[in-house]
Enzyme design. Structure first.
Site, PDB file in Angstrom:
ATOM      1  N   ASP A   1       0.834  -1.210   0.000  1.00  0.00           N
ATOM      2  CA  ASP A   1       0.000   0.000   0.000  1.00  0.00           C
ATOM      3  C   ASP A   1       0.868   1.258   0.000  1.00  0.00           C
ATOM      4  O   ASP A   1       2.007   1.238   0.466  1.00  0.00           O
ATOM      5  CB  ASP A   1      -0.911  -0.031   1.243  1.00  0.00           C
ATOM      6  CG  ASP A   1      -2.137   0.855   1.074  1.00  0.00           C
ATOM      7  OD1 ASP A   1      -2.389   1.342  -0.053  1.00  0.00           O
ATOM      8  OD2 ASP A   1      -2.845   1.076   2.076  1.00  0.00           O
TER       9      ASP A   1
ATOM     10  N   ASN B   1     -10.798  -2.806  -5.813  1.00  0.00           N
ATOM     11  CA  ASN B   1     -10.047  -1.790  -6.573  1.00  0.00           C
ATOM     12  C   ASN B   1     -10.681  -1.479  -7.937  1.00  0.00           C
ATOM     13  O   ASN B   1     -10.336  -0.469  -8.571  1.00  0.00           O
ATOM     14  CB  ASN B   1      -8.575  -2.198  -6.745  1.00  0.00           C
ATOM     15  CG  ASN B   1      -7.759  -2.119  -5.474  1.00  0.00           C
ATOM     16  OD1 ASN B   1      -6.831  -2.906  -5.265  1.00  0.00           O
ATOM     17  ND2 ASN B   1      -8.052  -1.178  -4.598  1.00  0.00           N
TER      18      ASN B   1
HETATM   19  C1  IPE Z   1      -5.483  -2.931  -0.459  1.00  0.00           C
HETATM   20  O1  IPE Z   1      -5.145  -1.585  -0.562  1.00  0.00           O
HETATM   21  C2  IPE Z   1      -5.387  -3.593  -1.789  1.00  0.00           C
HETATM   22  C3  IPE Z   1      -4.052  -3.708  -2.353  1.00  0.00           C
HETATM   23  C4  IPE Z   1      -2.922  -3.372  -1.794  1.00  0.00           C
HETATM   24  C5  IPE Z   1      -4.017  -4.289  -3.657  1.00  0.00           C
HETATM   25  P1  IPE Z   1      -6.243  -0.442  -0.757  1.00  0.00           P
HETATM   26  O2  IPE Z   1      -5.495   0.845  -0.777  1.00  0.00           O
HETATM   27  O3  IPE Z   1      -7.113  -0.754  -1.903  1.00  0.00           O
HETATM   28  O4  IPE Z   1      -7.099  -0.596   0.589  1.00  0.00           O
HETATM   29  P2  IPE Z   1      -8.037   0.443   1.336  1.00  0.00           P
HETATM   30  O5  IPE Z   1      -9.011   0.955   0.323  1.00  0.00           O
HETATM   31  O6  IPE Z   1      -7.147   1.535   1.842  1.00  0.00           O
HETATM   32  O7  IPE Z   1      -8.635  -0.356   2.451  1.00  0.00           O
HETATM   33  C1  IPE Z   2      -1.522   0.230  -3.423  1.00  0.00           C
HETATM   34  O1  IPE Z   2      -1.326   1.595  -3.438  1.00  0.00           O
HETATM   35  C2  IPE Z   2      -1.743  -0.340  -4.814  1.00  0.00           C
HETATM   36  C3  IPE Z   2      -3.116  -0.752  -5.100  1.00  0.00           C
HETATM   37  C4  IPE Z   2      -4.100  -0.796  -4.235  1.00  0.00           C
HETATM   38  C5  IPE Z   2      -3.406  -1.165  -6.455  1.00  0.00           C
HETATM   39  P1  IPE Z   2      -2.548   2.618  -3.426  1.00  0.00           P
HETATM   40  O2  IPE Z   2      -2.877   2.969  -4.825  1.00  0.00           O
HETATM   41  O3  IPE Z   2      -3.655   2.106  -2.583  1.00  0.00           O
HETATM   42  O4  IPE Z   2      -1.848   3.860  -2.705  1.00  0.00           O
HETATM   43  P2  IPE Z   2      -2.522   4.888  -1.702  1.00  0.00           P
HETATM   44  O5  IPE Z   2      -3.142   4.089  -0.582  1.00  0.00           O
HETATM   45  O6  IPE Z   2      -3.556   5.654  -2.492  1.00  0.00           O
HETATM   46  O7  IPE Z   2      -1.390   5.741  -1.250  1.00  0.00           O
HETATM   47 MG    MG Z   3      -4.154   2.285  -0.618  1.00  0.00          MG
END
Ligand code: IPE
Ligand code: IPE
Ligand code: MG
Length: 227
Positions: free
Chosen positions: A8, A56
């Site tokens: 994340d 996602n």
């Molecule tokens: C979890 O991260 C999914 C992945 C790392 C692929 P998200 O960024 O989607 O999770 P939330 O929305 O903060 O819970």
């Molecule tokens: C994790 O990074 C990757 C995916 C969930 C695909 P994020 O895209 O969730 O990054 P933040 O949480 O917005 O920083």
């Molecule tokens: Mg995230």
């Protein structure tokens, strides 16, 4: 040992640099190579990476499209090198919803690397823990198993993870403290570790800190500590 990571913070990494979010995804994907090598040094035999959740899909279309293309490109460009290094690639998640090209790229890479034994890299893509449980229930019903024969071992067999041992350690980067639908069955007794480091910056020092924290945990599985 099995380590699972909720990668994340890609978006925040990019925004901090004044870049579009997709640059964070690119940097995050490039980080996978060094992190895999690092965990192998610690003797990790299974590494599971959460790369795209069933939730996602709710992100803007342009970001979803970018992530889909990024996985396809990365699988195609990285598989040969991973294969030469003895990496077995598995996919946890639903294939439906992914483009035909991406499905083909995944199955080619899973097929090519299926006998490798140095380390298993599980890519959780279009993965949701609840979706996995729904798919498991459907598969059990379809296979005609009697309800009286359903045990925890039968359930395990029908999850995407099959015979792969449960994660010992689940790491989440970028400081969040939630599970976001990741491996909800398998992580029942995993140790959890939250790192403040954003995924693209998660380096060998961050791995050392996570492994150090894990080594000081006492796993009790409901029992009393050994005195
Ligand atoms: C979890 O991260 C999914 C992945 C790392 C692929 P998200 O960024 O989607 O999770 P939330 O929305 O903060 O819970
Ligand atoms: C994790 O990074 C990757 C995916 C969930 C695909 P994020 O895209 O969730 O990054 P933040 O949480 O917005 O920083
Ligand atoms: Mg995230």
């Amino acid at each position: 040992m099995h380590v699972a990571i909720i990668m994340d913070g890609n978006g925040r990494w990019a925004v901090d640099r004044g870049l579009p979010r997709h640059e964070g995804h690119r940097a995050g994907t490039e980080n996978i190579r060094r992190i895999l090598e690092e965990f192998v040094k610690y003797g990790v035999k299974y590494l599971t990476l959460f790369a795209f959740s069933t939730e996602n899909w709710e992100r803007p279309d342009a970001e979803v499209d970018f992530l889909m293309k990024l996985l396809q490109e990365s699988i195609i460009s990285e598989t040969q090198r991973l294969h030469e290094n003895g990496v077995k690639i598995c996919h946890f998640g639903r294939t439906e919803g992914l483009s035909r090209e991406l499905q083909d790229a995944i199955s080619r890479s899973v097929d090519l690397t299926k006998d490798n034994q140095v380390v298993t890299l599980n890519i959780a893509y279009n993965y949701g823990g609840r979706a996995e449980i729904v798919d498991m229930i459907k598969a059990i019903i379809d296979s005609g198993v009697e309800s009286s024969s359903v045990t925890e071992d039968v359930v395990r067999k029908y999850l995407y993870s099959g015979d792969i041992p449960d994660p010992d350690l689940v790491i989440r980067t970028a400081g969040e403290m939630r599970i976001s639908n990741f491996l909800i069955w398998q992580s029942a007794y995993s140790e959890y570790y939250s790192s403040p480091v954003l995924w693209p910056n998660f380096d060998e020092n961050a791995v050392r800190e996570a492994m150090g924290a894990y080594s000081s945990r006492i796993r009790r599985y409901g029992r009393v500590p050994i005195s």
